[in-house]
Design an enzyme around this catalytic site. Structure first.
Site, mmCIF file in Angstrom:
data_model
loop_
_atom_site.group_PDB
_atom_site.id
_atom_site.type_symbol
_atom_site.label_atom_id
_atom_site.label_comp_id
_atom_site.label_asym_id
_atom_site.label_seq_id
_atom_site.Cartn_x
_atom_site.Cartn_y
_atom_site.Cartn_z
ATOM 1 N N HIS A 1 12.823 -2.903 1.673
ATOM 2 C CA HIS A 1 12.265 -1.614 2.102
ATOM 3 C C HIS A 1 13.131 -0.504 1.549
ATOM 4 O O HIS A 1 14.368 -0.592 1.642
ATOM 5 C CB HIS A 1 12.193 -1.519 3.627
ATOM 6 C CG HIS A 1 11.310 -2.565 4.201
ATOM 7 N ND1 HIS A 1 9.938 -2.466 4.146
ATOM 8 C CD2 HIS A 1 11.582 -3.760 4.760
ATOM 9 C CE1 HIS A 1 9.408 -3.555 4.671
ATOM 10 N NE2 HIS A 1 10.380 -4.366 5.047
ATOM 11 N N ARG B 1 5.431 12.916 -1.901
ATOM 12 C CA ARG B 1 5.726 13.471 -0.565
ATOM 13 C C ARG B 1 6.856 12.663 0.086
ATOM 14 O O ARG B 1 7.166 11.578 -0.366
ATOM 15 C CB ARG B 1 4.473 13.416 0.319
ATOM 16 C CG ARG B 1 4.283 14.665 1.142
ATOM 17 C CD ARG B 1 2.904 14.782 1.747
ATOM 18 N NE ARG B 1 1.883 15.005 0.736
ATOM 19 C CZ ARG B 1 0.782 14.282 0.610
ATOM 20 N NH1 ARG B 1 0.550 13.264 1.413
ATOM 21 N NH2 ARG B 1 -0.109 14.556 -0.315
ATOM 22 N N ASN C 1 7.926 -5.816 -1.069
ATOM 23 C CA ASN C 1 7.927 -4.689 -0.145
ATOM 24 C C ASN C 1 6.482 -4.587 0.348
ATOM 25 O O ASN C 1 5.630 -4.013 -0.334
ATOM 26 C CB ASN C 1 8.365 -3.392 -0.835
ATOM 27 C CG ASN C 1 8.409 -2.239 0.158
ATOM 28 O OD1 ASN C 1 7.881 -2.338 1.269
ATOM 29 N ND2 ASN C 1 9.032 -1.128 -0.237
ATOM 30 N N TYR D 1 11.763 8.460 1.080
ATOM 31 C CA TYR D 1 11.546 7.454 0.028
ATOM 32 C C TYR D 1 12.155 7.826 -1.328
ATOM 33 O O TYR D 1 12.045 7.050 -2.271
ATOM 34 C CB TYR D 1 10.038 7.202 -0.134
ATOM 35 C CG TYR D 1 9.373 6.712 1.129
ATOM 36 C CD1 TYR D 1 9.765 5.512 1.718
ATOM 37 C CD2 TYR D 1 8.372 7.455 1.764
ATOM 38 C CE1 TYR D 1 9.180 5.061 2.889
ATOM 39 C CE2 TYR D 1 7.765 7.008 2.933
ATOM 40 C CZ TYR D 1 8.178 5.814 3.485
ATOM 41 O OH TYR D 1 7.604 5.362 4.640
ATOM 42 N N PRO E 1 0.786 -1.231 0.000
ATOM 43 C CA PRO E 1 0.000 0.000 0.000
ATOM 44 C C PRO E 1 0.824 1.290 0.000
ATOM 45 O O PRO E 1 1.840 1.386 0.681
ATOM 46 C CB PRO E 1 -0.825 -0.098 1.287
ATOM 47 C CG PRO E 1 -0.160 -1.132 2.120
ATOM 48 C CD PRO E 1 0.490 -2.074 1.158
ATOM 49 N N ASN E 2 0.343 2.225 -0.803
ATOM 50 C CA ASN E 2 0.871 3.593 -0.919
ATOM 51 C C ASN E 2 2.174 3.709 -1.705
ATOM 52 O O ASN E 2 2.604 4.819 -1.998
ATOM 53 C CB ASN E 2 1.028 4.265 0.457
ATOM 54 C CG ASN E 2 -0.305 4.394 1.152
ATOM 55 O OD1 ASN E 2 -1.250 4.927 0.567
ATOM 56 N ND2 ASN E 2 -0.421 3.880 2.364
ATOM 57 N N ALA F 1 3.247 -0.831 4.664
ATOM 58 C CA ALA F 1 2.727 -0.794 6.044
ATOM 59 C C ALA F 1 2.314 -2.174 6.557
ATOM 60 O O ALA F 1 2.367 -2.439 7.765
ATOM 61 C CB ALA F 1 1.552 0.171 6.126
ATOM 62 N N ARG G 1 13.857 4.117 12.189
ATOM 63 C CA ARG G 1 12.705 5.031 12.163
ATOM 64 C C ARG G 1 11.858 4.843 13.424
ATOM 65 O O ARG G 1 12.394 4.506 14.484
ATOM 66 C CB ARG G 1 11.910 4.805 10.867
ATOM 67 C CG ARG G 1 12.763 5.102 9.612
ATOM 68 C CD ARG G 1 11.970 4.935 8.350
ATOM 69 N NE ARG G 1 10.823 5.832 8.299
ATOM 70 C CZ ARG G 1 9.814 5.705 7.443
ATOM 71 N NH1 ARG G 1 9.820 4.728 6.564
ATOM 72 N NH2 ARG G 1 8.806 6.561 7.455
ATOM 73 N N GLU H 1 12.697 -9.777 1.193
ATOM 74 C CA GLU H 1 11.950 -8.579 1.632
ATOM 75 C C GLU H 1 12.786 -7.329 1.351
ATOM 76 O O GLU H 1 13.991 -7.330 1.605
ATOM 77 C CB GLU H 1 11.704 -8.729 3.142
ATOM 78 C CG GLU H 1 11.025 -7.544 3.805
ATOM 79 C CD GLU H 1 10.926 -7.749 5.328
ATOM 80 O OE1 GLU H 1 11.552 -8.685 5.872
ATOM 81 O OE2 GLU H 1 10.234 -6.930 5.962
HETATM 82 O O1 CA2 Z 1 10.645 1.815 3.457
HETATM 83 C C1 CA2 Z 1 9.772 1.155 2.884
HETATM 84 O O2 CA2 Z 1 9.887 0.697 1.759
HETATM 85 C C2 CA2 Z 1 8.405 0.946 3.583
HETATM 86 O O3 CA2 Z 1 7.985 -0.394 3.321
HETATM 87 C C3 CA2 Z 1 7.459 1.968 2.957
HETATM 88 C C4 CA2 Z 1 6.085 2.043 3.606
HETATM 89 C C5 CA2 Z 1 6.188 2.125 5.141
HETATM 90 O O4 CA2 Z 1 4.903 2.012 5.715
HETATM 91 C C6 CA2 Z 1 7.103 1.040 5.715
HETATM 92 O O5 CA2 Z 1 7.191 1.197 7.116
HETATM 93 C C7 CA2 Z 1 8.488 1.113 5.099
HETATM 94 C C8 CA2 Z 1 5.331 3.271 3.050
HETATM 95 C C9 CA2 Z 1 5.057 3.202 1.552
HETATM 96 C C10 CA2 Z 1 4.928 4.510 0.825
HETATM 97 O O6 CA2 Z 1 4.449 5.591 1.631
HETATM 98 C C11 CA2 Z 1 4.404 6.868 1.116
HETATM 99 C C12 CA2 Z 1 4.365 7.912 2.023
HETATM 100 C C13 CA2 Z 1 4.312 9.217 1.594
HETATM 101 C C14 CA2 Z 1 4.281 9.506 0.223
HETATM 102 C C15 CA2 Z 1 4.307 8.477 -0.682
HETATM 103 C C16 CA2 Z 1 4.374 7.160 -0.252
#
Ligand code: CA2
Length: 142
Positions: free
Chosen positions: A99, A17, A73, A22, A9-10, A76, A106, A97
């Site tokens: 990230h 952002r 990956n 990221y 997700p996301n 969340a 973090r 896996e």
């Molecule tokens: O560091 C990573 O790849 C994560 O898997 C990314 C996830 C986060 O919840 C994990 O703890 C670590 C978040 C994915 C993307 O989130 C965004 C946040 C803001 C703007 C765009 C994407």
């Protein structure tokens, strides 16, 4: 070698952002990077992204007997999903896996990963390069 790359997700929102965490590139650029890396390493790759836990479970189940490896990956869901862990255990496909960020440096809640319990390797904090490192695990080219 047929590898399934799953993004949770996301991750489809990358680049809009939090570039300091990221990176500034978008999801399309990530997908191109993964495809180019797979070509370079002599791997066949399929890409899947979903914001829905059940869809990720479904795609892991349907990988059984089809793919030789999974790069995931879970985003969340890394920190919450017993369902994804169980699906990976059920299919027993070697899994790496990834990230983008270093989840160990973090917030406290990001330090625990269910998927790490089954992953052959966990790669954190290398940005896009982490996906190539994960693919390398399955490649004879190295
Ligand atoms: O560091 C990573 O790849 C994560 O898997 C990314 C996830 C986060 O919840 C994990 O703890 C670590 C978040 C994915 C993307 O989130 C965004 C946040 C803001 C703007 C765009 C994407």
């Amino acid at each position: 070698m047929k590898i399934l790359v799953i993004n949770g997700p996301n991750l489809n929102m990358l680049g809009i952002r939090e570039p300091q965490i990221y990176g500034a590139q978008n999801f399309e650029a990530l997908q191109k990077f993964i495809k180019d890396s797979a070509d370079e390493l002599g791997l066949s790759v399929s890409l899947f992204q979903s914001n829905h836990e059940g869809e990720i479970v479904d795609v892991i189940q349907s990988a059984y007997g089809v793919y030789d490896g999974i790069v995931i990956n879970p985003a969340a869901y890394t920190h919450t999903s017993v369902a994804i862990l169980d699906a990976l255990k059920a299919v027993a496909i070697p899994t790496v896996e990834v990230h983008l960020s270093d989840i160990n440096t973090r917030e406290e809640f990001r330090k625990f990963s269910y998927v790490s319990m089954v992953a052959k390797k966990t790669i954190c904090g290398l940005g896009f390069e982490g996906y190539k490192e994960a693919l390398r695990y399955f490649s004879f080219e190295k």
